[in-house]
Design a protein around this motif. Sequence first.
Motif, PDB file in Angstrom:
ATOM      1  N   THR B   5       0.831  -1.202   0.000  1.00  0.00           N
ATOM      2  CA  THR B   5       0.000   0.000   0.000  1.00  0.00           C
ATOM      3  C   THR B   5       0.867   1.254   0.000  1.00  0.00           C
ATOM      4  O   THR B   5       2.090   1.180   0.092  1.00  0.00           O
ATOM      5  CB  THR B   5      -0.908   0.060   1.255  1.00  0.00           C
ATOM      6  OG1 THR B   5      -0.084   0.380   2.386  1.00  0.00           O
ATOM      7  CG2 THR B   5      -1.647  -1.243   1.485  1.00  0.00           C
ATOM      8  N   GLU B   6       0.178   2.399  -0.076  1.00  0.00           N
ATOM      9  CA  GLU B   6       0.848   3.691  -0.039  1.00  0.00           C
ATOM     10  C   GLU B   6       1.589   3.917   1.281  1.00  0.00           C
ATOM     11  O   GLU B   6       2.384   4.840   1.399  1.00  0.00           O
ATOM     12  CB  GLU B   6      -0.167   4.836  -0.214  1.00  0.00           C
ATOM     13  CG  GLU B   6      -0.792   4.950  -1.583  1.00  0.00           C
ATOM     14  CD  GLU B   6      -2.038   4.098  -1.739  1.00  0.00           C
ATOM     15  OE1 GLU B   6      -2.275   3.219  -0.870  1.00  0.00           O
ATOM     16  OE2 GLU B   6      -2.760   4.305  -2.728  1.00  0.00           O
ATOM     17  N   ASN B   7       1.294   3.102   2.287  1.00  0.00           N
ATOM     18  CA  ASN B   7       1.879   3.315   3.606  1.00  0.00           C
ATOM     19  C   ASN B   7       3.181   2.558   3.833  1.00  0.00           C
ATOM     20  O   ASN B   7       3.727   2.600   4.938  1.00  0.00           O
ATOM     21  CB  ASN B   7       0.870   2.908   4.688  1.00  0.00           C
ATOM     22  CG  ASN B   7      -0.395   3.747   4.576  1.00  0.00           C
ATOM     23  OD1 ASN B   7      -0.329   4.962   4.358  1.00  0.00           O
ATOM     24  ND2 ASN B   7      -1.546   3.102   4.694  1.00  0.00           N
ATOM     25  N   ALA B   8       3.674   1.870   2.803  1.00  0.00           N
ATOM     26  CA  ALA B   8       4.906   1.088   2.975  1.00  0.00           C
ATOM     27  C   ALA B   8       6.062   1.982   3.402  1.00  0.00           C
ATOM     28  O   ALA B   8       6.224   3.100   2.909  1.00  0.00           O
ATOM     29  CB  ALA B   8       5.231   0.369   1.674  1.00  0.00           C
ATOM     30  N   LYS B   9       6.848   1.496   4.328  1.00  0.00           N
ATOM     31  CA  LYS B   9       7.982   2.231   4.902  1.00  0.00           C
ATOM     32  C   LYS B   9       9.117   1.250   5.142  1.00  0.00           C
ATOM     33  O   LYS B   9       8.910   0.053   5.174  1.00  0.00           O
ATOM     34  CB  LYS B   9       7.588   2.788   6.284  1.00  0.00           C
ATOM     35  CG  LYS B   9       6.733   4.016   6.262  1.00  0.00           C
ATOM     36  CD  LYS B   9       6.413   4.470   7.682  1.00  0.00           C
ATOM     37  CE  LYS B   9       5.201   5.400   7.694  1.00  0.00           C
ATOM     38  NZ  LYS B   9       5.207   6.416   6.633  1.00  0.00           N
ATOM     39  N   GLY B  10      10.295   1.787   5.382  1.00  0.00           N
ATOM     40  CA  GLY B  10      11.408   0.939   5.798  1.00  0.00           C
ATOM     41  C   GLY B  10      12.331   0.545   4.667  1.00  0.00           C
ATOM     42  O   GLY B  10      12.567   1.337   3.756  1.00  0.00           O
ATOM     43  N   PRO B 135      -1.405  -3.978  -6.823  1.00  0.00           N
ATOM     44  CA  PRO B 135      -0.651  -2.739  -6.574  1.00  0.00           C
ATOM     45  C   PRO B 135       0.727  -2.813  -7.225  1.00  0.00           C
ATOM     46  O   PRO B 135       1.335  -3.891  -7.234  1.00  0.00           O
ATOM     47  CB  PRO B 135      -0.520  -2.691  -5.053  1.00  0.00           C
ATOM     48  CG  PRO B 135      -0.699  -4.099  -4.594  1.00  0.00           C
ATOM     49  CD  PRO B 135      -1.542  -4.805  -5.622  1.00  0.00           C
ATOM     50  N   PHE B 136       1.179  -1.665  -7.765  1.00  0.00           N
ATOM     51  CA  PHE B 136       2.487  -1.722  -8.401  1.00  0.00           C
ATOM     52  C   PHE B 136       3.381  -0.547  -8.022  1.00  0.00           C
ATOM     53  O   PHE B 136       2.920   0.507  -7.595  1.00  0.00           O
ATOM     54  CB  PHE B 136       2.363  -1.846  -9.923  1.00  0.00           C
ATOM     55  CG  PHE B 136       1.968  -0.591 -10.648  1.00  0.00           C
ATOM     56  CD1 PHE B 136       2.944   0.303 -11.115  1.00  0.00           C
ATOM     57  CD2 PHE B 136       0.638  -0.299 -10.884  1.00  0.00           C
ATOM     58  CE1 PHE B 136       2.587   1.447 -11.798  1.00  0.00           C
ATOM     59  CE2 PHE B 136       0.270   0.854 -11.565  1.00  0.00           C
ATOM     60  CZ  PHE B 136       1.246   1.732 -12.022  1.00  0.00           C
ATOM     61  N   VAL B 137       4.671  -0.786  -8.186  1.00  0.00           N
ATOM     62  CA  VAL B 137       5.714   0.196  -7.912  1.00  0.00           C
ATOM     63  C   VAL B 137       6.199   0.771  -9.249  1.00  0.00           C
ATOM     64  O   VAL B 137       6.523   0.026 -10.165  1.00  0.00           O
ATOM     65  CB  VAL B 137       6.911  -0.479  -7.205  1.00  0.00           C
ATOM     66  CG1 VAL B 137       7.997   0.549  -6.897  1.00  0.00           C
ATOM     67  CG2 VAL B 137       6.466  -1.216  -5.964  1.00  0.00           C
ATOM     68  N   LEU B 138       6.210   2.087  -9.355  1.00  0.00           N
ATOM     69  CA  LEU B 138       6.759   2.751 -10.524  1.00  0.00           C
ATOM     70  C   LEU B 138       8.266   2.835 -10.331  1.00  0.00           C
ATOM     71  O   LEU B 138       8.739   3.515  -9.413  1.00  0.00           O
ATOM     72  CB  LEU B 138       6.133   4.145 -10.624  1.00  0.00           C
ATOM     73  CG  LEU B 138       6.361   5.011 -11.868  1.00  0.00           C
ATOM     74  CD1 LEU B 138       5.440   6.224 -11.807  1.00  0.00           C
ATOM     75  CD2 LEU B 138       7.798   5.445 -12.059  1.00  0.00           C
ATOM     76  N   GLN B 139       9.020   2.181 -11.199  1.00  0.00           N
ATOM     77  CA  GLN B 139      10.480   2.223 -11.069  1.00  0.00           C
ATOM     78  C   GLN B 139      11.029   3.324 -11.980  1.00  0.00           C
ATOM     79  O   GLN B 139      10.993   3.207 -13.201  1.00  0.00           O
ATOM     80  CB  GLN B 139      11.094   0.864 -11.442  1.00  0.00           C
ATOM     81  CG  GLN B 139      12.608   0.870 -11.236  1.00  0.00           C
ATOM     82  CD  GLN B 139      13.246  -0.481 -11.500  1.00  0.00           C
ATOM     83  OE1 GLN B 139      12.630  -1.362 -12.077  1.00  0.00           O
ATOM     84  NE2 GLN B 139      14.483  -0.642 -11.075  1.00  0.00           N
ATOM     85  N   ASP B 140      11.522   4.353 -11.368  1.00  0.00           N
ATOM     86  CA  ASP B 140      11.976   5.544 -12.097  1.00  0.00           C
ATOM     87  C   ASP B 140      13.502   5.548 -12.121  1.00  0.00           C
ATOM     88  O   ASP B 140      14.140   6.078 -11.216  1.00  0.00           O
ATOM     89  CB  ASP B 140      11.446   6.791 -11.378  1.00  0.00           C
ATOM     90  CG  ASP B 140      11.819   8.068 -12.116  1.00  0.00           C
ATOM     91  OD1 ASP B 140      12.075   8.007 -13.322  1.00  0.00           O
ATOM     92  OD2 ASP B 140      11.852   9.129 -11.462  1.00  0.00           O
ATOM     93  N   CYS B 164      -1.066   2.456  -8.599  1.00  0.00           N
ATOM     94  CA  CYS B 164       0.333   2.859  -8.411  1.00  0.00           C
ATOM     95  C   CYS B 164       0.477   3.339  -6.973  1.00  0.00           C
ATOM     96  O   CYS B 164      -0.012   4.412  -6.627  1.00  0.00           O
ATOM     97  CB  CYS B 164       0.707   3.971  -9.398  1.00  0.00           C
ATOM     98  SG  CYS B 164       2.358   4.627  -9.090  1.00  0.00           S
ATOM     99  N   VAL B 165       1.127   2.531  -6.140  1.00  0.00           N
ATOM    100  CA  VAL B 165       1.165   2.850  -4.708  1.00  0.00           C
ATOM    101  C   VAL B 165       2.553   3.255  -4.211  1.00  0.00           C
ATOM    102  O   VAL B 165       2.714   3.696  -3.081  1.00  0.00           O
ATOM    103  CB  VAL B 165       0.655   1.665  -3.849  1.00  0.00           C
ATOM    104  CG1 VAL B 165      -0.797   1.349  -4.194  1.00  0.00           C
ATOM    105  CG2 VAL B 165       1.540   0.429  -4.015  1.00  0.00           C
ATOM    106  N   MET B 166       3.543   3.063  -5.063  1.00  0.00           N
ATOM    107  CA  MET B 166       4.899   3.357  -4.603  1.00  0.00           C
ATOM    108  C   MET B 166       5.779   3.838  -5.753  1.00  0.00           C
ATOM    109  O   MET B 166       5.613   3.413  -6.896  1.00  0.00           O
ATOM    110  CB  MET B 166       5.533   2.102  -3.994  1.00  0.00           C
ATOM    111  CG  MET B 166       6.916   2.343  -3.392  1.00  0.00           C
ATOM    112  SD  MET B 166       7.751   0.799  -2.908  1.00  0.00           S
ATOM    113  CE  MET B 166       6.810   0.352  -1.440  1.00  0.00           C
ATOM    114  N   LEU B 167       6.698   4.742  -5.412  1.00  0.00           N
ATOM    115  CA  LEU B 167       7.736   5.156  -6.357  1.00  0.00           C
ATOM    116  C   LEU B 167       9.057   4.567  -5.879  1.00  0.00           C
ATOM    117  O   LEU B 167       9.472   4.816  -4.745  1.00  0.00           O
ATOM    118  CB  LEU B 167       7.837   6.687  -6.392  1.00  0.00           C
ATOM    119  CG  LEU B 167       8.990   7.252  -7.232  1.00  0.00           C
ATOM    120  CD1 LEU B 167       8.758   7.025  -8.715  1.00  0.00           C
ATOM    121  CD2 LEU B 167       9.180   8.748  -6.958  1.00  0.00           C
TER     122      LEU B 167
END
Lengths: 310, 310, 310, 310
Positions: B5-10, B135-140, B164-167
């Motif tokens: 989710t958008e709340n991922a941390k660490g 959910p997916f991560v945008l890899q920039d 899109c939940v993470m960059l």
Amino acid sequence: MARLTENAKGVYVIAVTPFSDEGALDFASIDSMVDFYESVGVTGLTVLGQLGEAPKLTAEESRAVVERVLQRLDGRLPVVVGVSAPGLAPMQELAEAVMDQGAAGVMVAPPWTIRTDDQAFAFYQSVGEALGDTPFVLQDYPLTTNVTIAPKVIERIIKEVPNCVMLKHEDWPGLSKITALRASGDKGETRRISILCGNGGLFLPEEMGRGADGAMTGFCYPEMMVGVVRAYTTGNVDRAHDIFDAYLPLARYEQQQGIGLAARKYVLAKRGVIKSAALRKPGAKLSPLDVKDVERLLARQALRLQEIGA
Amino acid sequence: MARLTENAKGVYVIAVTPFSDEGALDFASIDSMVDFYESVGVTGLTVLGQLGEAPKLTAEESRAVVERVLQRLDGRLPVVVGVSAPGLAPMQELAEAVMDQGAAGVMVAPPWTIRTDDQAFAFYQSVGEALGDTPFVLQDYPLTTNVTIAPKVIERIIKEVPNCVMLKHEDWPGLSKITALRASGDKGETRRISILCGNGGLFLPEEMGRGADGAMTGFCYPEMMVGVVRAYTTGNVDRAHDIFDAYLPLARYEQQQGIGLAARKYVLAKRGVIKSAALRKPGAKLSPLDVKDVERLLARQALRLQEIGA
Amino acid sequence: MARLTENAKGVYVIAVTPFSDEGALDFASIDSMVDFYESVGVTGLTVLGQLGEAPKLTAEESRAVVERVLQRLDGRLPVVVGVSAPGLAPMQELAEAVMDQGAAGVMVAPPWTIRTDDQAFAFYQSVGEALGDTPFVLQDYPLTTNVTIAPKVIERIIKEVPNCVMLKHEDWPGLSKITALRASGDKGETRRISILCGNGGLFLPEEMGRGADGAMTGFCYPEMMVGVVRAYTTGNVDRAHDIFDAYLPLARYEQQQGIGLAARKYVLAKRGVIKSAALRKPGAKLSPLDVKDVERLLARQALRLQEIGA
Amino acid sequence: MARLTENAKGVYVIAVTPFSDEGALDFASIDSMVDFYESVGVTGLTVLGQLGEAPKLTAEESRAVVERVLQRLDGRLPVVVGVSAPGLAPMQELAEAVMDQGAAGVMVAPPWTIRTDDQAFAFYQSVGEALGDTPFVLQDYPLTTNVTIAPKVIERIIKEVPNCVMLKHEDWPGLSKITALRASGDKGETRRISILCGNGGLFLPEEMGRGADGAMTGFCYPEMMVGVVRAYTTGNVDRAHDIFDAYLPLARYEQQQGIGLAARKYVLAKRGVIKSAALRKPGAKLSPLDVKDVERLLARQALRLQEIGA
């Protein structure tokens, strides 16, 4: 002035070009900058490089910058001038002008259109011919030029283009490239040319370990390159790493494209080396958060230098 | 398994893929590697990334790796899977398979053919549609993909592509990009998504200072990322820098393209995390000089860590 | 001299730069070439373009070429001058010089480092500012510059950069781009600027059908562009295609990169327009097999032109 | 099925992949398409190429397409299958599968990361090893892959990689490349491998004149390639050009990237070869203006073919 040769060693610092806040050339700051570089022990200066904002200068300004630097140095240190241009004729035109002014040699990067080994060789062969007896530095900088030159192509250039006397080594990763070039030089297969390393000095101790002769790069503390090269050259490898490690956090920050040059000029201005930190437009500017980053790194660096007694 | 989710941390560590010296998948080393990552305190794992040698795996092998990692973790930590592919259909095929296996989300890099803002947006819009509720991560990652995605394009993706939940932030330089994205999130103009940083953690303390939620990257000492993120999160900025500085010389060395992954695997094998340091062919191999470099850096790092009590 | 405006129409031929066999500028051939272009009915000339070998000229030579062309034309036809340069200052320097000499406007291609919509816009905004009241042509040539500029970015430039008066349309494929730009112009959303098409005229009839105002390109038979534009403008679409088809096999051959310009100069020399077919070094040279190809195409073209009574 | 050898000649048409309007594979259209290609006299088929929309297929779909094509042909014509992949393992996996199904050989394009001669050679050497005894086609397509492979590198591959039996020649410009390769083959310095030309046949008569063995490319009228190759092979060079010229205006139009494939499928659907003209998403679609262009070109082409009695 003595010309650049294969025996060049030490630190050729990539000089910034000082502008006023309004974007005019600041000749007084050129003087103080030259004095500063000399005072910290560099071996030579390289002007009109990418990070000297050379493409932003008119032809007239370019010559004025070179003239002022040469005047101030008065022959005490050699000056290499970047003369990369979209074609051979304008490159030749600038090279002749600066050699007449008293430069020690010129530097040429490959055009981004080069794709094959033979194209890279042919380019530098035509550069060598166009430059006549002017010694030149091959600038090998794939990250910016998008051109990768294999070690064996550089060896062929060394063999067949006699006025190529130095490699500004900036491939990345590139340690094995130095090893390969030194191996062929040691076997007597090729002339041993000078290899000075770039990339902001970010791999300088390891590059010295592979046989590099020093650095040709920029950093707001050229003391780092001077210190690392001196320590390494006198066999004090651990001392070289100590010095390097102390400066590394800031050196790394300064290696960011665009913003990195703004950080370099910010610190140089703060150190009183140049008057204004401004880049000529279009150019990056530090945000308040960037400044905070740099200040923290400077404070930590000062502490660390104290700890190691440097 | 809980979804990303958008709340991922660490710290989501980019896992290597262990091979035998002959190039076969080494499943026993997958187990020991998973155990190691868990033991040093990472928050999650990312598998089948570029530095996981994903393109060298067959489709069948890719699924086997994911399965083994998930099995060993048994739901204790979330797993993100790289599913970048030349087209939407094979990407979708792999994403479905790994989500069925129990992955928490997938990661998608842009194809190198993208040239304009609208093309970048359209690509991620079609990715979002193709992935349905995954959910997916945008890899920039411009340095590798050659595609630059402006902050406002990322904002548009955040607005219009809900899964899109993470960059995975890996632009370079990129500190101002985090600042821009956080500014628009703070104003409530866009969802606040998770930003985890890459580039081997080479700018991690500064990235945390700009509002990143942690790191998604690889390094032979994931203790560095874990330590920096923890110290920063608990307000101990100087401690974060102390830890970072101690590991920086080695982290820098590991960031060399090609040889860097060989160095990472060399150290992981030396630490007993995986059995063989081998990359699957075609892959770089450390030369004796490279090994000497790494060993010196390890020795100096150990001393430094002792000095700072880490 | 009248300045270039949004109302420009017809054929601005990209002039070659004539050299002697030894590589010196051939001023007599500049005169005969200018006379030739005028005699076949072009509307204007564009000099110092890529295919005018501009990057191979020194700054002094560049101005000499422009001066000679302007002298010979004596104000009868407008001249556009390519002033693309690595930086704004040298671009501005050349633009001022040629406008003082009597040029009608200048042409600027984007640097290959541009990656995002905003970077493209910002570049042309700074070009517009640097040029002051000098009208300029936006050269949109992705195949060579590696920069793709989306229609909406061009629209933004049209809106916010008033001295951008013409698009040299050379995107490929690009028919829909003309359609998009004309649609926004027709709705009154943007100024209607002039669109002249490049790519050697290889899509000229279709481009006229989409709303282009003519051609700005080179070909050893500029009669083709003049004929197609005239026929199209007078509503004779089929005649335009007849003329186009007759020249297409040769036009296609001339569109080969590198060798194409050698073919163009070969035919121009054969036609007596210039004295030597030589390109300045480094430049391609036709092989005997290339010459055989060109001669066959010329013979077949002559027959075909006879058949259609052109 | 007979395997592809160095002696391959004629026209290997790049097959499109037929989809329904909704984007599902249309197997009935595969059958009718195969029948059509056979009826117009092609020598072989190439499937899963870039213009066969291969990257949009799942692994399962890819094999289903190959299987259907092979089934319908029932061994009457050889089939080459594109197996380019981001890594060797998935390439090998697909190659094995399609060779087991009865393909005659496979085709491999270089990854865009290749920059030097040795990298290009090393890539194809590892491809040769990975493929074992499967014959393969080297796809040399710089315009799309961004990789330029010098003639001498191709010669080295021919010498050291025995299962490289064919060059799909698609460099641009590339006539001198064929000449160089044929020269070294004629001198007995290298094996004489098959050279089939691409680029939509846009230089086919000239390529035949340089020693090419035929074409491997797509066009909505494969009759063009078949006619040109036949006429050229039987010594009727002028006839080859007549046929070529008649089709050239449409062939040129079809060479536009993106929209070109949509035009090809539009005409194939109009001719009854496939049921739907749809590309699978993401894919271009003809606008009404594009359709008008194509229809005009078709009408003019029909007239011209009548005139030359073809």
